[in-house]
Design an enzyme around this catalytic site. Structure first.
Site, PDB file in Angstrom:
ATOM      1  N   ARG A 105       0.826  -1.205   0.000  1.00 57.07           N
ATOM      2  CA  ARG A 105       0.000   0.000   0.000  1.00 57.07           C
ATOM      3  C   ARG A 105       0.865   1.262   0.000  1.00 57.07           C
ATOM      4  O   ARG A 105       0.541   2.232  -0.686  1.00 57.07           O
ATOM      5  CB  ARG A 105      -0.953  -0.028   1.200  1.00 57.07           C
ATOM      6  CG  ARG A 105      -2.100  -0.999   0.995  1.00 57.07           C
ATOM      7  CD  ARG A 105      -2.957  -1.212   2.216  1.00 57.07           C
ATOM      8  NE  ARG A 105      -4.090  -2.055   1.871  1.00 57.07           N
ATOM      9  CZ  ARG A 105      -4.982  -2.529   2.738  1.00 57.07           C
ATOM     10  NH1 ARG A 105      -4.866  -2.226   4.029  1.00 57.07           N
ATOM     11  NH2 ARG A 105      -5.985  -3.288   2.333  1.00 57.07           N
ATOM     12  N   TYR A 153      -6.257  -1.036  -6.795  1.00 55.90           N
ATOM     13  CA  TYR A 153      -5.700  -2.268  -6.228  1.00 55.90           C
ATOM     14  C   TYR A 153      -5.036  -2.049  -4.875  1.00 55.90           C
ATOM     15  O   TYR A 153      -4.844  -0.916  -4.440  1.00 55.90           O
ATOM     16  CB  TYR A 153      -4.793  -3.005  -7.205  1.00 55.90           C
ATOM     17  CG  TYR A 153      -3.594  -2.340  -7.825  1.00 55.90           C
ATOM     18  CD1 TYR A 153      -3.015  -1.185  -7.334  1.00 55.90           C
ATOM     19  CD2 TYR A 153      -3.013  -2.928  -8.949  1.00 55.90           C
ATOM     20  CE1 TYR A 153      -1.904  -0.631  -7.921  1.00 55.90           C
ATOM     21  CE2 TYR A 153      -1.895  -2.377  -9.555  1.00 55.90           C
ATOM     22  CZ  TYR A 153      -1.346  -1.228  -9.037  1.00 55.90           C
ATOM     23  OH  TYR A 153      -0.237  -0.687  -9.630  1.00 55.90           O
ATOM     24  N   GLU A 154      -4.746  -3.169  -4.213  1.00 52.79           N
ATOM     25  CA  GLU A 154      -4.247  -3.185  -2.828  1.00 52.79           C
ATOM     26  C   GLU A 154      -5.246  -2.534  -1.861  1.00 52.79           C
ATOM     27  O   GLU A 154      -4.857  -1.929  -0.868  1.00 52.79           O
ATOM     28  CB  GLU A 154      -2.878  -2.503  -2.711  1.00 52.79           C
ATOM     29  CG  GLU A 154      -1.810  -3.081  -3.598  1.00 52.79           C
ATOM     30  CD  GLU A 154      -1.626  -4.576  -3.415  1.00 52.79           C
ATOM     31  OE1 GLU A 154      -1.981  -5.100  -2.338  1.00 52.79           O
ATOM     32  OE2 GLU A 154      -1.141  -5.234  -4.346  1.00 52.79           O
ATOM     33  N   GLY A 155      -6.507  -2.701  -2.156  1.00 58.85           N
ATOM     34  CA  GLY A 155      -7.563  -2.095  -1.349  1.00 58.85           C
ATOM     35  C   GLY A 155      -7.941  -0.760  -1.947  1.00 58.85           C
ATOM     36  O   GLY A 155      -7.130   0.168  -1.979  1.00 58.85           O
TER      37      GLY A 155
END
Length: 594
Positions: A295, A439-441
């Site tokens: 992140r 992406y990655e949350g």
């Protein structure tokens, strides 16, 4: 065509002036990392990014990855570039020397990451995912797994992935169905399908090490029943080299809006042999070690693309002749003035610049905290740094990617119609940057993480790690004659942030939908206030250096700080109003009316 030059002057300013990077050598394990060592390594990183990675950025985007009979081929030049990258030691920069790494500070590694992302984000995905796998395995793997796999991940001979998402579950990983059946010898048979797997299959490395979330037969339901497994593409022979196929195959690759030279794969695991990483049913703990690293890196992706876009926009604005300045001819020797004379073009360029330089400072601040968290001799300092990093991780991921996407759009807008044309390279930055908000949350998930987990954690102690230094700086500098124009707007934004924090806590405790409704606006309010604090600190540093400023660097820094507090920081007024308005207008809206 777009070009890229690493912004080493500003990087060194942020590292050594703002973050006092000369003090890195005082931390245990970093004794050798003086400026005499750091500077030439930054120079070498700039060279490989400018001369090797950037020249294949546009061609890689146009060619994309090829998929045929389960095999993925990266675009022309990528294998040769990866070999140079690996042989240069760049895959090992931030890794533990115990496994062949160079052990560089995170605050320096972030600057190198930024250069890679600016030069060629698609390329950077391959070593970036490998480093995330390294982090998870280093933190939670058994000694046997670490000894077997980490040296090859560190030297780049093998690469790594993270395999979370399935066709029916993304954010809600509690729904995942991939199975792990014990074999009785310490290994497991892994069966299932994962989607959106970056670097899941490619031709750059000898082996690919997948970290896969799966369920044991007796696992509890939901996220409490998820375990993490290491599953190599090829099983290892007795001598440790890749051998037979391990039942891992790529079913297809995605055709995407951007980062086209990064393979995004559907991965099938068919009785693939894997090994448990960490404890049974505790896979999310191990995976979050990787995800938190990723992140922060995704935030740096937004920063890197914004920097590359800014460089292209400034060059074009100086060269493109169009119309005359509103206040009269500025270049009488030319048929028209360059568009950089026009107020709206300057608004776009200065907004772009303020975002980029402020974001770089924020990333460096978090990088320095990670160095303290991992290396400072005082346990209290390490704990405080850990709390600060926890608070700021969702902010860095969401804010820097939001600002990065806004900035790349501004860069394209400066070009006008030519920005929409592929050959100039500006539209690629927009397309590549868009995924970083997802992406990655997703950034909405980051905002929920901030207000739902990070703010209330430890009775609000995380937030104090940000509030205390900002409050102390404002108190010390608000009456300063030179700094007042920067600190007084910051002080007003900080008061609004404090009031909004209290509102989110109160309303969210009574009704979680209220916190959810405020989350995205609150994250941006906190993030822009953080940038305001850093811009005020940079103004203080540069004001003191104006008498010795032959290239005008510090004058430009002060002028950009002034633009930020006058033209960007006022966004906090509207954000505060939106947070305080609550969620009634959105939550009471009839679902059938959408």
């Amino acid at each position: 065509m777009a070009s890229y030059t690493a912004p080493l002057r500003d990087m060194r300013y942020v590292l050594f002036d703002l973050m006092e990077g000369d003090g890195l050598a005082s931390l245990p394990g970093f004794e050798d990392f003086t400026r005499d060592l750091i500077d030439p390594v930054l120079d070498e990183a700039a060279k490989i990014c400018e001369q090797v990675l950037h020249p294949i950025n546009r061609s890689g985007d146009e060619e994309g990855c090829a998929f045929e009979n389960g095999v993925v081929r990266t675009p022309k030049g990528f294998r040769e570039a990866y070999t140079l990258f690996r042989e240069g030691g760049w895959t090992s920069i931030s890794c533990d020397p115990a496994h062949g790494g160079q052990g560089w500070p995170k605050s320096v590694g972030i600057l190198i990451e930024e250069m890679i992302c600016s030069a060629n984000l698609s390329f950077g995905m391959y070593p970036g995912l490998s480093h995330g796998a390294y982090v998870a395995l280093h933190a939670h793997g058994s000694d046997e797994l670490k000894d077997t796999y980490l040296p090859k991940l560190v030297d780049g001979t093998w690469s790594g992935t993270m395999c979370l998402t399935e066709p029916h579950c993304g954010t809600d990983l509690g729904l995942l169905r991939t199975k792990a059946i014990p074999e009785g010898d310490g290994s497991y048979k892994i069966t299932g399908t994962k989607i959106f797997i970056s670097a899941g299959e490619h031709d750059l490395t000898e082996n690919i090490i997948h970290l896969v979330l799966a369920r044991l037969p007796d696992a509890p339901k939901g996220v409490k029943g998820i375990s993490l497994f290491l599953v190599p593409k090829y099983r290892l022979k007795e001598d440790g080299t890749p051998g037979a196929s391990n039942g891992v195959s790529c079913g297809s690759i995605e055709h995407k809006m951007g980062i086209k030279a990064s393979s995004t794969c559907v991965m099938n695991f068919d009785d693939s042999i894997g090994w448990l990483v960490g404890e049974p049913n505790k896979g999310m703990r191990a995976m979050f070690a990787m995800m938190n690293t990723e992140r922060l890196s995704v935030g740096v992706q937004g920063l890197g693309l914004a920097e590359a876009s800014y460089q292209g926009a400034v060059t074009y604005a100086r060269e493109r002749l169009q119309g005359r300045a509103l206040t009269g001819v500025k270049h009488p020797d030319k048929p028209a003035d360059p568009i950089i004379v026009h107020p709206d073009v300057r608004r776009m360029l200065l907004t772009h610049r303020a975002y980029v330089e402020g974001s770089r400072a924020l990333a460096a601040w978090v990088g320095r905290a990670i160095d303290h968290e991992e290396h400072h001799p005082d346990p209290a300092v390490r704990a405080e740094a850990e709390e600060f990093v926890a608070l700021m991780t969702p902010v860095v991921k969401a804010l820097l990617t939001d600002l990065g996407f806004e900035a790349t759009n501004l860069g394209m807008q400066v070009f006008g119609g030519h920005g929409f044309i592929r050959e100039h390279g500006m539209e690629q930055y927009v397309r590549d940057c868009r995924i970083a908000q997802i992406y990655e949350g997703t950034n909405g998930i980051q905002a929920l993480d901030l207000v739902g987990r990070k703010l209330p954690a430890h009775a609000g102690r995380n937030l104090r790690r940000f509030f205390h230094p900002v409050s102390a700086f404002i108190e010390a500098k608000v009456e300063d004659e030179q700094l007042g124009e920067f600190v007084q707007p910051l002080a007003k934004a900080f008061v609004r942030l404090q009031q909004a924090t209290a509102q989110v806590a109160r309303a969210g405790m009574a009704n979680p939908d209220e916190a959810g409704a405020a989350a995205t606006d609150y994250l941006r309010l906190l993030g822009l206030t953080a940038l305001g604090y850093l811009w005020a600190k940079m103004a203080e540093i540069s004001l003191a250096k104006l008498n010795d400023d032959p290239d005008g660097f510090h004058r430009a820094k002060v002028a950009t700080a002034r633009f930020y507090v006058e033209r960007v920081l006022p966004q906090t007024n509207a954000l505060f109003a939106m947070v305080m308005a609550g969620g009634k207008s959105m939550m009471d809206f009839d679902e059938a009316a959408f």
